[in-house]
Write a protein that holds these residues in place. Structure first.
Motif, PDB file in Angstrom:
ATOM      1  N   LYS A  33      10.470   8.056  18.396  1.00  0.00           N
ATOM      2  CA  LYS A  33      11.783   8.501  17.923  1.00  0.00           C
ATOM      3  C   LYS A  33      12.767   7.401  18.289  1.00  0.00           C
ATOM      4  O   LYS A  33      12.888   7.035  19.468  1.00  0.00           O
ATOM      5  N   ILE A  34      13.432   6.850  17.266  1.00  0.00           N
ATOM      6  CA  ILE A  34      14.358   5.748  17.496  1.00  0.00           C
ATOM      7  C   ILE A  34      15.745   6.084  16.964  1.00  0.00           C
ATOM      8  O   ILE A  34      15.889   6.947  16.106  1.00  0.00           O
ATOM      9  N   LYS A  35      16.734   5.382  17.509  1.00  0.00           N
ATOM     10  CA  LYS A  35      18.114   5.577  17.080  1.00  0.00           C
ATOM     11  C   LYS A  35      18.681   4.228  16.672  1.00  0.00           C
ATOM     12  O   LYS A  35      18.645   3.272  17.454  1.00  0.00           O
ATOM     13  N   ASN A  36      19.170   4.159  15.439  1.00  0.00           N
ATOM     14  CA  ASN A  36      19.805   2.943  14.948  1.00  0.00           C
ATOM     15  C   ASN A  36      21.164   2.844  15.624  1.00  0.00           C
ATOM     16  O   ASN A  36      22.015   3.715  15.457  1.00  0.00           O
ATOM     17  N   GLN A  37      21.399   1.788  16.399  1.00  0.00           N
ATOM     18  CA  GLN A  37      22.640   1.674  17.154  1.00  0.00           C
ATOM     19  C   GLN A  37      23.839   1.371  16.262  1.00  0.00           C
ATOM     20  O   GLN A  37      24.965   1.620  16.665  1.00  0.00           O
ATOM     21  N   ALA A  38      23.620   0.859  15.067  1.00  0.00           N
ATOM     22  CA  ALA A  38      24.732   0.540  14.162  1.00  0.00           C
ATOM     23  C   ALA A  38      25.354   1.800  13.558  1.00  0.00           C
ATOM     24  O   ALA A  38      26.571   1.924  13.481  1.00  0.00           O
ATOM     25  N   ASN A  39      24.509   2.757  13.139  1.00  0.00           N
ATOM     26  CA  ASN A  39      25.042   3.945  12.470  1.00  0.00           C
ATOM     27  C   ASN A  39      24.705   5.262  13.172  1.00  0.00           C
ATOM     28  O   ASN A  39      25.067   6.329  12.694  1.00  0.00           O
ATOM     29  N   GLY A  40      23.985   5.212  14.287  1.00  0.00           N
ATOM     30  CA  GLY A  40      23.670   6.414  15.052  1.00  0.00           C
ATOM     31  C   GLY A  40      22.583   7.284  14.457  1.00  0.00           C
ATOM     32  O   GLY A  40      22.302   8.366  14.962  1.00  0.00           O
ATOM     33  N   GLY A  67      19.282  -9.152   7.948  1.00  0.00           N
ATOM     34  CA  GLY A  67      19.970  -9.247   9.239  1.00  0.00           C
ATOM     35  C   GLY A  67      19.108  -8.781  10.397  1.00  0.00           C
ATOM     36  O   GLY A  67      17.894  -8.830  10.356  1.00  0.00           O
ATOM     37  N   THR A  68      19.795  -8.313  11.437  1.00  0.00           N
ATOM     38  CA  THR A  68      19.113  -7.839  12.639  1.00  0.00           C
ATOM     39  C   THR A  68      19.518  -6.396  12.901  1.00  0.00           C
ATOM     40  O   THR A  68      20.703  -6.055  12.831  1.00  0.00           O
ATOM     41  N   LEU A  69      18.534  -5.558  13.189  1.00  0.00           N
ATOM     42  CA  LEU A  69      18.788  -4.155  13.516  1.00  0.00           C
ATOM     43  C   LEU A  69      18.456  -3.923  14.981  1.00  0.00           C
ATOM     44  O   LEU A  69      17.503  -4.493  15.504  1.00  0.00           O
ATOM     45  N   ASN A  70      19.236  -3.071  15.626  1.00  0.00           N
ATOM     46  CA  ASN A  70      18.969  -2.697  17.015  1.00  0.00           C
ATOM     47  C   ASN A  70      18.602  -1.221  17.060  1.00  0.00           C
ATOM     48  O   ASN A  70      19.386  -0.369  16.646  1.00  0.00           O
ATOM     49  N   PHE A  71      17.410  -0.940  17.551  1.00  0.00           N
ATOM     50  CA  PHE A  71      16.931   0.436  17.669  1.00  0.00           C
ATOM     51  C   PHE A  71      16.694   0.759  19.131  1.00  0.00           C
ATOM     52  O   PHE A  71      16.015   0.020  19.831  1.00  0.00           O
ATOM     53  N   GLU A  72      17.246   1.881  19.568  1.00  0.00           N
ATOM     54  CA  GLU A  72      16.992   2.354  20.923  1.00  0.00           C
ATOM     55  C   GLU A  72      15.812   3.309  20.872  1.00  0.00           C
ATOM     56  O   GLU A  72      15.762   4.201  20.029  1.00  0.00           O
ATOM     57  N   ILE A  73      14.848   3.128  21.762  1.00  0.00           N
ATOM     58  CA  ILE A  73      13.677   4.008  21.813  1.00  0.00           C
ATOM     59  C   ILE A  73      14.080   5.264  22.589  1.00  0.00           C
ATOM     60  O   ILE A  73      14.424   5.193  23.756  1.00  0.00           O
TER      61      ILE A  73
END
Length: 157
Positions: free
Chosen positions: A93-100, A146-152
């Motif tokens: 389960k991940i969360k895209n930090q750009a758009n939540g 681009g680059t995406l940041n995902f929080e685990i």
């Protein structure tokens, strides 16, 4: 050169079922089509015969490819997998930090990947970026735009 691929039990069953279908149903159909085309006369000007032979060649190529894949396939014992890190067959389960936005994916072998069912390939950019990460880590993943940041957020089986 052997490319070992890891599959779920379900994935291996699908590959074996397809191979059995090709060998027991499609192969006899191809032979029958060649025999029928051969009965129609002169083979040098028989387009139907040429097409049937070509179809048989493609079928045999597909069978050989499936046999090679199955010979290099390994089934993963899910009960032995570590849930502290993202591995093959991890449900993440991940969360895209750009758009939540939160998403849940299962990392699988390339041939089992199906985005509609939430299964992504470990060879995809996101799959590669998530491998080895733990809960709380942020995966920085380079994608074509681009680059995406995902929080685990969570790892399970």
């Amino acid at each position: 050169m052997s490319n070992v691929s890891y599959y779920t039990e379900e994935g291996i069953k699908k590959l074996r079922a397809e191979l059995d279908h090709l060998k027991s149903i499609e192969r006899p159909k191809a032979s029958q089509a060649i025999a029928e085309a051969r009965d129609k006369g002169d083979l040098s000007e028989n387009a139907e015969y040429d097409a049937a032979k070509e179809a048989q060649g493609l079928l045999e190529m597909r069978i050989a490819k499936l046999e090679e894949t199955l010979s290099n396939a390994r089934v993963i014992d899910e009960s032995q997998l570590d849930t502290s890190k993202v591995l093959v067959l991890s449900k993440v389960k991940i969360k895209n930090q750009a758009n939540g936005m939160e998403m849940t994916y299962t990392l699988v072998a390339e041939s089992e990947a199906n985005l509609k069912t939430g299964k992504i390939s470990v060879n995809s950019p996101i799959g590669k970026g998530l491998l080895g990460k733990s809960v709380g880590d942020v995966a920085e993943i380079k994608v074509p735009n681009g680059t995406l940041n995902f929080e685990i957020l969570e790892i399970s089986r």
